[in-house]
Design a protein around this motif. Sequence first.
Motif, PDB file in Angstrom:
ATOM      1  N   THR A   1     -33.025 -13.806  17.900  1.00 58.67           N
ATOM      2  CA  THR A   1     -32.548 -12.938  18.979  1.00 58.67           C
ATOM      3  C   THR A   1     -31.328 -12.149  18.501  1.00 58.67           C
ATOM      4  OG1 THR A   1     -31.001 -14.567  19.846  1.00 58.67           O
ATOM      5  CG2 THR A   1     -33.285 -14.655  20.686  1.00 58.67           C
ATOM      6  N   PRO A   2     -30.992 -11.068  19.197  1.00 61.16           N
ATOM      7  CA  PRO A   2     -29.779 -10.331  18.837  1.00 61.16           C
ATOM      8  C   PRO A   2     -28.528 -11.212  18.854  1.00 61.16           C
ATOM      9  CG  PRO A   2     -31.108  -9.025  20.332  1.00 61.16           C
ATOM     10  CD  PRO A   2     -31.745 -10.392  20.258  1.00 61.16           C
ATOM     11  N   GLU A   3     -28.485 -12.167  19.777  1.00 58.10           N
ATOM     12  CA  GLU A   3     -27.312 -13.049  19.898  1.00 58.10           C
ATOM     13  C   GLU A   3     -27.131 -13.948  18.676  1.00 58.10           C
ATOM     14  OE1 GLU A   3     -28.618 -11.422  23.552  1.00 58.10           O
ATOM     15  OE2 GLU A   3     -29.770 -12.814  22.306  1.00 58.10           O
TER      16      GLU A   3
ATOM     17  N   THR B   1     -27.503 -12.915  15.568  1.00 56.80           N
ATOM     18  CA  THR B   1     -27.245 -12.080  14.388  1.00 56.80           C
ATOM     19  C   THR B   1     -25.997 -12.534  13.631  1.00 56.80           C
ATOM     20  OG1 THR B   1     -28.376 -10.192  15.382  1.00 56.80           O
ATOM     21  CG2 THR B   1     -26.839  -9.729  13.578  1.00 56.80           C
TER      22      THR B   1
ATOM     23  N   ILE C   1     -21.500  -2.569  16.547  1.00 52.77           N
ATOM     24  CA  ILE C   1     -22.679  -2.604  17.413  1.00 52.77           C
ATOM     25  C   ILE C   1     -22.232  -2.701  18.876  1.00 52.77           C
ATOM     26  CG2 ILE C   1     -24.647  -4.039  18.140  1.00 52.77           C
ATOM     27  CD1 ILE C   1     -25.398  -2.608  15.638  1.00 52.77           C
ATOM     28  N   GLN C   2     -21.317  -3.616  19.148  1.00 48.93           N
ATOM     29  CA  GLN C   2     -20.851  -3.826  20.523  1.00 48.93           C
ATOM     30  C   GLN C   2     -20.104  -2.616  21.061  1.00 48.93           C
ATOM     31  OE1 GLN C   2     -18.612  -7.421  19.831  1.00 48.93           O
ATOM     32  NE2 GLN C   2     -20.379  -8.747  20.242  1.00 48.93           N
TER      33      GLN C   2
ATOM     34  N   ASN D   1     -22.499   0.213  21.845  1.00 49.03           N
ATOM     35  CA  ASN D   1     -23.662  -0.165  22.661  1.00 49.03           C
ATOM     36  C   ASN D   1     -24.978   0.128  21.951  1.00 49.03           C
ATOM     37  OD1 ASN D   1     -22.278  -1.205  24.944  1.00 49.03           O
ATOM     38  ND2 ASN D   1     -21.825   0.896  25.578  1.00 49.03           N
ATOM     39  N   ALA D   2     -24.953   0.061  20.634  1.00 50.89           N
ATOM     40  CA  ALA D   2     -26.172   0.267  19.846  1.00 50.89           C
ATOM     41  C   ALA D   2     -27.029  -0.988  19.940  1.00 50.89           C
ATOM     42  CB  ALA D   2     -25.813   0.552  18.388  1.00 50.89           C
ATOM     43  N   ARG D   3     -28.308  -0.818  19.677  1.00 53.18           N
ATOM     44  CA  ARG D   3     -29.223  -1.963  19.655  1.00 53.18           C
ATOM     45  C   ARG D   3     -29.484  -2.356  18.211  1.00 53.18           C
ATOM     46  NH1 ARG D   3     -34.254  -0.064  22.904  1.00 53.18           N
ATOM     47  NH2 ARG D   3     -35.099  -1.725  21.641  1.00 53.18           N
ATOM     48  N   TYR D   4     -29.637  -3.647  17.987  1.00 52.59           N
ATOM     49  CA  TYR D   4     -30.017  -4.117  16.661  1.00 52.59           C
ATOM     50  C   TYR D   4     -31.441  -3.646  16.371  1.00 52.59           C
ATOM     51  CZ  TYR D   4     -26.009  -7.281  16.926  1.00 52.59           C
ATOM     52  OH  TYR D   4     -24.746  -7.799  17.024  1.00 52.59           O
TER      53      TYR D   4
ATOM     54  N   THR E   1     -34.618  -5.553  17.509  1.00 49.24           N
ATOM     55  CA  THR E   1     -35.169  -5.448  18.866  1.00 49.24           C
ATOM     56  C   THR E   1     -36.414  -4.561  18.902  1.00 49.24           C
ATOM     57  OG1 THR E   1     -33.732  -3.597  19.494  1.00 49.24           O
ATOM     58  CG2 THR E   1     -32.918  -5.827  19.943  1.00 49.24           C
ATOM     59  N   LEU E   2     -36.612  -3.745  17.874  1.00 53.17           N
ATOM     60  CA  LEU E   2     -37.802  -2.892  17.798  1.00 53.17           C
ATOM     61  C   LEU E   2     -39.037  -3.676  17.383  1.00 53.17           C
ATOM     62  CD1 LEU E   2     -36.282   0.210  15.971  1.00 53.17           C
ATOM     63  CD2 LEU E   2     -36.751  -0.041  18.419  1.00 53.17           C
TER      64      LEU E   2
END
Length: 179
Positions: free
Chosen positions: A85-87, A89, A135-136, A139-142, A145-146
């Motif tokens: 998950t992104p969390e 990373t 990233i934070q 507000n970009a997405r990792y 997530t794609l």
Amino acid sequence: MSEETKMSSAERQQLIIDTLKASTQPITGTEFAKKTNVSRQVIVQDVSILKAKNEPIIATSQGYLYLNQDSDNQLKQKVIVCKHTPEQTRKELNIIVDYGVSVRDVIVEHAVYGDLTASLHVSNRKEVDQFIKRIQNTNARYLLTLAEGLHLHTLEADSLEKIDAACRDLEKAGILVPE
């Protein structure tokens, strides 16, 4: 710097190349912009032109780097497959860099575009923290997530033993996808 003494684009581009070649740390477009009295966007354009001329410049989350092919040849590389998950990373990257291994990039497969690769070049916890904060703050997405968390990393180290040790810990953490 007055209008008359502004650098030409050729002079700016040479300054960018010379500065990057001499540096072992990334240099931001903003730093170059201040040095040359132009906007950051002008620097981005200069770097794009240099890349089109086959200069091995890459943009990382910390700034621009000039890839020195001589030093790259001495490093061992391995591409690994991860899913999380992104969390997770920060945990993933810290496990890797704690073994003296650098994360060169992240690669995801996109249904339309095919493989998407982004340069990371993180080698220590400070660089991991900077990457996560960026990233934070934006507000970009990792990229992961794609692809529902599935992604690849190119790892680099001075020995395969370091890479293998990092992989063992990633597997214990449930992050590494077994081969």
